[in-house]
Scaffold this active site. Sequence first.
Site, short mmCIF file in Angstrom:
data_model
loop_
_atom_site.label_atom_id
_atom_site.label_comp_id
_atom_site.label_asym_id
_atom_site.label_seq_id
_atom_site.Cartn_x
_atom_site.Cartn_y
_atom_site.Cartn_z
N LYS A 163 -18.68 49.91 33.01
CA LYS A 163 -18.33 48.60 32.43
C LYS A 163 -17.41 47.81 33.36
CE LYS A 163 -13.80 49.53 31.42
NZ LYS A 163 -12.72 49.05 32.21
N ASP A 169 -11.99 53.29 25.31
CA ASP A 169 -13.23 52.64 25.74
C ASP A 169 -14.49 53.35 25.23
OD1 ASP A 169 -12.00 50.61 27.14
OD2 ASP A 169 -12.06 51.66 29.07
P1 ATP Z 1 -10.81 53.23 32.47
O1 ATP Z 1 -11.53 52.11 33.11
O2 ATP Z 1 -11.34 53.61 31.10
O3 ATP Z 1 -9.33 53.10 32.49
P2 ATP Z 1 -11.24 54.70 34.83
O4 ATP Z 1 -12.60 54.25 35.21
O5 ATP Z 1 -10.11 54.06 35.53
O6 ATP Z 1 -11.09 54.54 33.28
P3 ATP Z 1 -12.19 57.39 34.82
O7 ATP Z 1 -13.18 57.44 35.94
O8 ATP Z 1 -12.74 57.35 33.45
O9 ATP Z 1 -11.14 56.23 35.04
O10 ATP Z 1 -11.27 58.68 35.02
C1 ATP Z 1 -9.91 58.73 34.72
C2 ATP Z 1 -9.47 60.19 34.88
O11 ATP Z 1 -10.08 60.96 33.87
C3 ATP Z 1 -9.88 60.80 36.20
O12 ATP Z 1 -8.83 60.77 37.11
C4 ATP Z 1 -10.29 62.20 35.85
O13 ATP Z 1 -9.27 63.12 36.20
C5 ATP Z 1 -10.43 62.25 34.34
N1 ATP Z 1 -11.81 62.50 33.89
C6 ATP Z 1 -12.13 63.33 32.90
N2 ATP Z 1 -13.45 63.33 32.69
C7 ATP Z 1 -14.00 62.51 33.56
C8 ATP Z 1 -15.34 62.10 33.82
N3 ATP Z 1 -16.38 62.59 33.13
N4 ATP Z 1 -15.54 61.21 34.81
C9 ATP Z 1 -14.49 60.71 35.51
N5 ATP Z 1 -13.21 61.08 35.31
C10 ATP Z 1 -12.95 61.97 34.34
#
Ligand code: ATP
Length: 325
Positions: free
Chosen positions: A18, A169
């Site tokens: 997203k 989210d």
């Molecule tokens: P958001 O946009 O919802 O704030 P994000 O995109 O910044 O999230 P994610 O990629 O969802 O961040 O990952 C955040 C943290 O969650 C990562 O640093 C990781 O350690 C942990 N994590 C747990 N499960 C997952 C997964 N399936 N994919 C990615 N990260 C994961």
Amino acid sequence: MEREAMPAAAVRVRVPSKVNLFLGIRGVRDDGYHELVTVLQTVSLHDTVTARLDLDGRTAHPASRRFMHLDFTADNGAAGELPVDEGNLAVRAARALMAHCGIGSADGQEQDHDGPVTRLHLAKRIPIAAGMAGGSADAAAALVALNALWQAELDGAALREMAAELGADVPFCVGGGTALATGVGTSTAQVLTRGSYHWVVGVSNEPLATPEVYRAYDRIAAPSGIEPDAVLQALRTGDAEALGAALHNDLQAAAFHLRPALVARREAVLDAGALGAMVSGSGPTIVGLARDLMHARRLAAALEDVFDRVEVAVSPAGGPELVEA
Ligand code: ATP
């Protein structure tokens, strides 16, 4: 005698990431959570979650209330650290659904029972800790996949309720499309949109942890008071120029504060001719809006050396999609 239908042995779900087309912070609650107004839209950078039932000679029907083992593996095609244990959001989602169905515990502690094995595999493409809700998308994909595989028969509302327990989210990722989210982000309403939008997605391999970005926001920024009306109006009319001008993210200043190199990268996207550019969510990914697909491809070619990874994507990108059963 009627024979019981054989359950599907494997399902595959493709789930989009997203962007926040608008993200406004309205205040901080007593418990430290930030109140938001945000417009979320799915984009066509996908992860894939496959769930396979391995009966291995055992006879259990997946819908029978027997103990289920879970085996999780991942193939990380995105740079960055991906937890492959109970810390992965896809595993946490699976455990929540198991507990709900009475076929396992929410923490996966009871491992020594006899029972079938569900093999859950994540093919990761969405940048990690990058502001694109990859973890939330995987949790949503796991819920949708296992709901089908285990014939748990949770409807959309029940899935979203379970999703809200897993992260702000996740309910949006279960439904996909375009939504206006308020509160801490879990309360969502679908938004009317016209047309589709083409993006250049600039990925930086310098993860930003969302809580760290909120802490930086608390130190250095103040609510802008900007409303999402211009973004919503642009979406209603399908006007990419207007959307490009209206893109807004209150967290951008905090992401820039923590990763100063992002300032020049965003400028580079605008200089290359994007209609608008900003940090996605809590960053560090920068998205630039293009006029059309060809324009997005030209932007991507021009920005190849600016980012660690550049992708072209289209939004809205639907929701979790069962692509194989
Ligand atoms: P958001 O946009 O919802 O704030 P994000 O995109 O910044 O999230 P994610 O990629 O969802 O961040 O990952 C955040 C943290 O969650 C990562 O640093 C990781 O350690 C942990 N994590 C747990 N499960 C997952 C997964 N399936 N994919 C990615 N990260 C994961």
